[in-house]
Enzyme design. Structure first.
Site, short mmCIF file in Angstrom:
data_model
loop_
_atom_site.label_atom_id
_atom_site.label_comp_id
_atom_site.label_asym_id
_atom_site.label_seq_id
_atom_site.Cartn_x
_atom_site.Cartn_y
_atom_site.Cartn_z
N GLY A 148 0.84 -1.19 0.00
CA GLY A 148 0.00 0.00 0.00
C GLY A 148 0.87 1.24 0.00
CD GLN A 172 3.93 5.66 2.48
OE1 GLN A 172 2.87 5.16 2.11
NE2 GLN A 172 4.97 4.93 2.84
CB CYS A 224 6.49 1.95 6.90
SG CYS A 224 5.85 3.42 6.10
CG LEU A 225 7.09 1.02 0.76
CD1 LEU A 225 6.26 1.36 -0.47
CD2 LEU A 225 8.19 0.03 0.41
CG HIS A 281 0.74 0.86 7.47
ND1 HIS A 281 1.80 0.35 8.21
CD2 HIS A 281 1.29 1.73 6.59
CE1 HIS A 281 2.93 0.91 7.79
NE2 HIS A 281 2.65 1.74 6.79
CD GLU A 282 -0.50 2.23 3.12
OE1 GLU A 282 -0.05 3.39 3.03
OE2 GLU A 282 0.25 1.23 3.22
CG HIS A 335 1.35 6.46 5.79
ND1 HIS A 335 2.56 6.92 6.24
CD2 HIS A 335 1.54 5.15 5.48
CE1 HIS A 335 3.46 5.93 6.20
NE2 HIS A 335 2.87 4.85 5.75
NI NI Z 1 3.72 2.96 5.51
#
Ligand code: NI
Length: 169
Positions: A46, A51, A94-95, A136-137, A140
């Site tokens: 995701g 991000q 997480c990226l 999670h998204e 963000h």
């Molecule tokens: Ni993340």
């Protein structure tokens, strides 16, 4: 379509609240396509607009390829958690948070309401990995990272390591 740079901690854009999307236009559609390409290239399950440096309430996700299935891109604008129940503890990464993962406690099942990429109302009832990714998204979009859900001790360990890495650079 283009792969966009992914912003990483400690970039401030990850700590800001994204704004509600009120206009659906070509520019937004391009951003959605670019975010999808970026997510698949990473690879990740995701991606939230914060991000890639855009403070818009927009997430893309796909948990099907993780399970060996074909790609099934999902897009949601202005997503919000309408209901959540149960509890699950799962290891998350997480990226935007390099080289770190930790167990996070979240709702096991969620009902998410929002809009699809054309602006039509949609909802998703998710459990398992899908429920975790959605929470999670959406975090963000509110400037929250998975490390914020950790105990003070674990978060402290992580932050000290991050500082050391920054000093070594
Ligand atoms: Ni993340």
């Amino acid at each position: 379509m283009a792969v966009l740079p992914i912003y990483k901690l400690p970039d401030a854009v990850l700590r800001q609240e994204a704004r509600k999307i009120t206009e659906i236009n070509g520019k937004l559609q391009r951003l959605i396509d670019d975010m999808a390409e970026t997510m698949y290239a990473a690879p990740g399950l995701g991606l939230a607009a914060n991000q890639v440096g855009e403070l818009k309430r927009l997430i893309v996700f796909d948990v099907s390829h993780k399970e060996g299935g074909p790609r099934k891109l999902q897009v949601m604008l202005n997503p919000c958690i309408a209901a959540g129940e149960g509890e699950v503890i799962h290891e998350e990464g997480c990226l935007s948070v390099a080289d770190f993962s930790a167990e996070v406690r979240r709702h096991a099942k969620v009902l998410i309401k929002g809009l699809d990429r054309e602006g039509k109302p949609m909802e998703i009832a998710g459990e398992g990995l899908l429920a975790i990714v959605l929470q999670h998204e959406i975090d963000h979009l509110n400037g929250i990272l998975f490390i914020d859900h950790l105990s003070r001790l674990k978060r402290g360990l992580f932050l000290r390591r991050l500082k050391k890495q920054a000093a070594a650079r």
